[in-house]
Scaffold this active site. Structure first.
Site, mmCIF file in Angstrom:
data_model
loop_
_atom_site.group_PDB
_atom_site.id
_atom_site.type_symbol
_atom_site.label_atom_id
_atom_site.label_comp_id
_atom_site.label_asym_id
_atom_site.label_seq_id
_atom_site.Cartn_x
_atom_site.Cartn_y
_atom_site.Cartn_z
ATOM 1 N N CYS A 12 0.854 -1.173 0.000
ATOM 2 C CA CYS A 12 0.000 0.000 0.000
ATOM 3 C C CYS A 12 0.901 1.239 0.000
ATOM 4 C CB CYS A 12 -0.924 0.004 1.215
ATOM 5 S SG CYS A 12 -0.047 0.202 2.792
ATOM 6 N N HIS A 73 3.716 1.837 11.216
ATOM 7 C CA HIS A 73 2.540 1.811 12.093
ATOM 8 C C HIS A 73 2.492 2.990 13.050
ATOM 9 C CE1 HIS A 73 3.825 -2.422 11.192
ATOM 10 N NE2 HIS A 73 2.570 -2.485 10.786
ATOM 11 N N CYS A 95 2.991 5.958 8.350
ATOM 12 C CA CYS A 95 2.075 6.123 7.223
ATOM 13 C C CYS A 95 1.285 7.423 7.398
ATOM 14 C CB CYS A 95 1.120 4.938 7.157
ATOM 15 S SG CYS A 95 -0.220 5.140 5.966
ATOM 16 N N GLU A 125 0.176 -0.243 15.656
ATOM 17 C CA GLU A 125 -0.534 0.992 15.309
ATOM 18 C C GLU A 125 -1.467 1.423 16.434
ATOM 19 O OE1 GLU A 125 -4.038 2.600 12.348
ATOM 20 O OE2 GLU A 125 -2.743 1.003 11.576
ATOM 21 N N SER A 217 0.816 -10.356 10.015
ATOM 22 C CA SER A 217 0.245 -9.141 9.439
ATOM 23 C C SER A 217 -1.258 -9.135 9.638
ATOM 24 C CB SER A 217 0.577 -9.056 7.943
ATOM 25 O OG SER A 217 -0.196 -8.073 7.305
#
Length: 578
Positions: A12, A73, A95, A125, A217
């Site tokens: 991503c 994260h 991100c 995160e 993940s």
């Protein structure tokens, strides 16, 4: 077997950005370089970073030195402060979409809002987001967790950016029913939502789905859950070695998707393996055709034939009467140079085209012999044609060989570029110019020693088509090139900008060929050759829409543009003579 690959499979935006920042740091900053916690949830990428000298830091010492990258994260705000206080240079690779959620929580926490975070409590995160919520942050991992929360005077609801879309919808319905005053923010990443929706659609269309990604993940695990909920067999793998061959042989339509932390080179390897599997059950002629395609591409024989076909078209455009010797020389020159480039580019090939890397490592001595012998035969043929053709080809050969040679010695300090290959974007431009010289300039100079307007237009056409072809392959190979530190045109400009440039070049070629006939510079053949840029534009469009994935078929179709030029020229000459 039919293979369908999700369009959004793989890195991503946030992961791509974090990996690029880490790779860039390995080239720009002196060691030691660390990531605070694993940069992303993919063991293959983490192994790669470790090989490049980027290790994982799990605890912050009182004093330290070097560079530390904040993982994609994100981390609690006090973590970044502690790293800087300890003496580290901090690069924030969080991100941007996670940063947006952090900002929402931080703003409302200052105004006294409670923060309800929908996500996995142990996910990095979420741990980072809790740091911005302060003492009034609460994590909801299941619907029944909502019932244990107190009634807040004011609260916000956000989601971990990779959270399950359907679960968050259920939380929003609960809030609307029980606490309509709570403020709900749509914080699930658009890429995550698209990936999950696409996986859901894919599971309905195929017999089984392969989900590629790290076993730890969270977003990859949610893709596995989606396929299971659809009632289809699912195979969760990290690399091609985990493939369930029995499952693959038992289905007619297989789907492939991948988590946001899965690199493209892993997906490529898996696709290429599955691409070859149906051959076991196909007819003999289909198996032989596929194997012939793979062999012709790996040995560069197909591209050498393509160079000859392009030279044929260029020669006819310029009215060169006996093109065969030039066709032979063009094929031999391109075969020699491309084989040498493959031999010197094995590092990036291990990521971009693992099959090719294995082939060249297995047959290295034979490929060296092929490169040297084809180059020598080309020079021998040129020598038999006269001194001028021999000198021209010798100069082009020496120029090609000099690409990988170190020109600036190590004794010269602070030299930015020590060889031609170190110059950003040089490979695409020089390959294109070399093709243009050997297919368009060499025949007319060797035959007549003069250059006319027809030569200039033909040279531009040849260079442009090879430039688009080479840059398109570099777009497909961006991750592998970046890993080894190559600054190709797509890396310099970006993927979207490069593809836009290539489409613009194809449009220019279309217009140029048309006008060259209108103004009498080139013969009517140039109108027919307009099919070549159209063909290449269609191939690129099919890839962009995920109808053709990177693999043997895409490579074969792209290289076939040159044979198309030769075929069009042959048909035109036969018709003209008739």
């Amino acid at each position: 077997m039919k293979i369908s690959v999700a369009r959004n499979a793989g890195f991503c935006m946030g992961v791509q950005r974090a990996v690029e920042m880490a790779l860039d740091a390995s080239h720009r900053y002196p060691p030691p370089i660390y990531t605070y916690g694993p940069l992303i949830h993919n063991p293959q990428v983490l192994k790669l970073l470790d090989e490049k000298g980027i290790s994982v830091m799990n605890e912050i010492p009182e004093k330290g030195s070097g560079t530390v990258l904040i993982r994609a994260h994100g981390v609690p705000p006090d973590t970044k402060t502690r790293l800087e206080s300890a003496g580290y240079t901090v690069i924030d690779a969080t991100c941007p979409r996670v940063i947006k959620v952090q900002a929402i929580i931080q703003k409302h926490a200052r105004e006294g809002f409670a923060s309800i975070i929908v996500g996995d409590r142990d996910h990095p995160e979420v741990i980072g987001l809790l740091g911005y919520a302060g003492s009034n942050g609460h994590v909801v991992g299941r619907l029944h967790d909502l019932d244990t929360l107190p009634a807040f005077d004011k609260a916000i609801i956000v989601a971990q950016t990779t959270q399950n879309v359907h679960f968050f919808e259920a939380v929003k319905k609960w809030a609307q029913k029980h606490h309509p005053g709570y403020k709900v923010f749509e914080t699930i990443c658009g890429s995550t939502e698209q990936r999950q929706n696409e996986t859901q659609r894919l599971a309905k269309e195929v017999d089984a789905v392969i989900v590629v990604g790290g076993r730890n993940s969270g977003n990859t695990q949610r893709l596995v859950e989606i396929v299971k909920d659809a009632g289809k067999p699912v195979c969760h793998i990290e690399t091609e070695s985990d493939l369930d061959m029995e499952l693959l042989r038992s289905v007619k339509h297989i789907g492939i998707t991948a988590g946001a932390s899965t690199p493209n080179w892993i997906i490529k390897r898996i696709y290429r393996i599955i691409e070859a599997l149906p051959l076991e059950n196909e007819k003999v002629w289909k198996r032989r055709l596929f194997m012939a395609q793979r062999f012709a591409l790996a040995t560069n024989l197909y591209i050498a034939v393509g160079a000859g076909a392009l030279c044929y078209a260029c020669s006819v455009l310029q009215n060169v009467r006996t093109p065969f010797p030039y066709i032979l020389i063009s094929s031999l020159y391109v075969l020699s140079m491309h084989t040498l480039n493959n031999l010197t580019g094995l590092r990036e090939a291990r990521y971009n085209n693992p099959d090719l890397a294995v082939f060249f490592e297995t047959h290295k001595s034979k490929m060296i012999l092929l490169a040297l012998s084809s180059g020598a035969i080309g020079l021998f043929v040129a020598a038999g044609m006269g001194i001028l053709p021999f000198v021209l080809l010798l100069i082009m050969t020496l120029m090609g060989l000099s690409y990988n040679l170190q020109i600036v010695p190590d004794s010269v300090p602070n030299a930015r570029y020590r060889s031609i290959r170190d110059i950003p974007g040089s490979k695409t431009l020089l390959i294109s110019l070399a093709w243009g010289m050997v297919t368009a300039l060499f025949p007319i100079l060797a035959a007549t020693g003069t250059v006319a307007w027809a030569t200039i237009f033909t040279f531009i056409w040849s260079v442009a088509m090879v430039f688009v072809r080479t840059a398109f392959f570099e777009v497909l190979d961006m991750q592998g090139d970046q890993i080894v530190g190559k600054n190709t045109i797509p890396i310099l400009l970006g993927k979207k900008q490069t593809l836009a440039l290539l489409r613009l070049i194809l449009l220019f070629v279309f217009v140029m060929l048309f006008l060259s006939v209108v103004f009498g510079v080139l013969p009517g053949l140039a109108l027919a050759l307009i099919l070549c840029p159209i063909y290449l534009a269609v191939v690129m469009a099919f890839h962009r829409r995920a109808y053709i994935r990177p693999g043997i078929r895409l490579e074969f179709l792209t290289e076939s543009q040159f044979l198309l030029a030769g075929l069009i020229t042959l048909i035109w000459r036969i018709g003209f003579r008739g």
